[in-house]
Design an enzyme around this catalytic site. Sequence first.
Site, PDB file in Angstrom:
ATOM      1  N   ASP A  36       0.855  -1.190   0.000  1.00  0.00           N
ATOM      2  CA  ASP A  36       0.000   0.000   0.000  1.00  0.00           C
ATOM      3  C   ASP A  36       0.888   1.236   0.000  1.00  0.00           C
ATOM      4  OD1 ASP A  36      -1.980   2.096   0.975  1.00  0.00           O
ATOM      5  OD2 ASP A  36      -3.251   0.324   1.042  1.00  0.00           O
ATOM      6  N   ASP A  63       3.497   2.064  -4.486  1.00  0.00           N
ATOM      7  CA  ASP A  63       2.630   2.856  -5.353  1.00  0.00           C
ATOM      8  C   ASP A  63       2.451   2.042  -6.621  1.00  0.00           C
ATOM      9  OD1 ASP A  63       1.501   4.575  -7.205  1.00  0.00           O
ATOM     10  OD2 ASP A  63       2.743   6.296  -6.661  1.00  0.00           O
ATOM     11  N   ASN A  90      -6.159  -5.145  -5.565  1.00  0.00           N
ATOM     12  CA  ASN A  90      -7.260  -4.416  -4.934  1.00  0.00           C
ATOM     13  C   ASN A  90      -7.080  -2.905  -4.988  1.00  0.00           C
ATOM     14  OD1 ASN A  90      -9.503  -3.936  -2.807  1.00  0.00           O
ATOM     15  ND2 ASN A  90      -7.660  -3.115  -1.818  1.00  0.00           N
ATOM     16  N   TYR A 156     -13.186   6.548 -13.928  1.00  0.00           N
ATOM     17  CA  TYR A 156     -13.319   5.352 -13.091  1.00  0.00           C
ATOM     18  C   TYR A 156     -14.099   4.267 -13.840  1.00  0.00           C
ATOM     19  CZ  TYR A 156     -14.392   2.459  -8.995  1.00  0.00           C
ATOM     20  OH  TYR A 156     -14.511   1.418  -8.098  1.00  0.00           O
TER      21      TYR A 156
END
Length: 253
Positions: A36, A63, A90, A156
């Site tokens: 993360d 990243d 994810n 998105y």
Amino acid sequence: MKLENKSVIVTGSAGGIGEAIARLFAKEGANIILADCNEEGVKKVADELNKLRRNSAIALKVDVSKKEDTDRMIEVTLEKFGSLDILVNNAGIMDGFEPIGDISDAKWQKIMDVNVLGVMRSIRRAIPIFKAQKSGIIINIASLGGLYGARAGVAYTTSKHALVGLTKNTAFMYAKENIRCNAIAPGGVATNIATSMGDINQFGMAKTQPGLALSPSFGQPEDIATVALFLASAESNFVNGAVLTADGGWSAY
């Protein structure tokens, strides 16, 4: 335990769905790389998991939009655990509901880099490992936004549609190598993804509100984690190239 001694990467695992998946997989015996960009958050989760099973979790600041980070993520997994069995992509960011008439190049590129390019690079790096060991499982966290056009803004929505296509093509290409690639399309889930939205486009938000209002309820990250466990386990051996909707019935309306 369903995942005993399996080596797993979970991106975006400092909170929300990624954290829930990591915790459930650890409970089922997996060794986990928690990746993360939130270094403090991911270290906290790893520390808590290691209290339950010593040296079973490793935190990495990653990243996913940076190739050097995703490459290092795979390399560390092999160094620490000796193999990679399951890759859970994810990590993702939201747009601000901008329609195509208002999206900037910079916003578009940022969302594509995280939601699509980072996933592609991670899978590309994992494929030779999976082929050599004649097994591998990939789980991509998509969205209802990857199946419908009125759940988010153009960036998105496009990124998650691309992720669905990436999932299906990868599943088809490598099915005979015993590599499975599936996706989960969550509906509304109580996570912190809204913090990545920035300025909200009022026109786009107003357009999507009627569809958003149809959602019967919000899910919890743990609801998605249980679906991921099914896809990661032997129980789903004949499931490949699927997009499993987990939305509490939202898409049935």
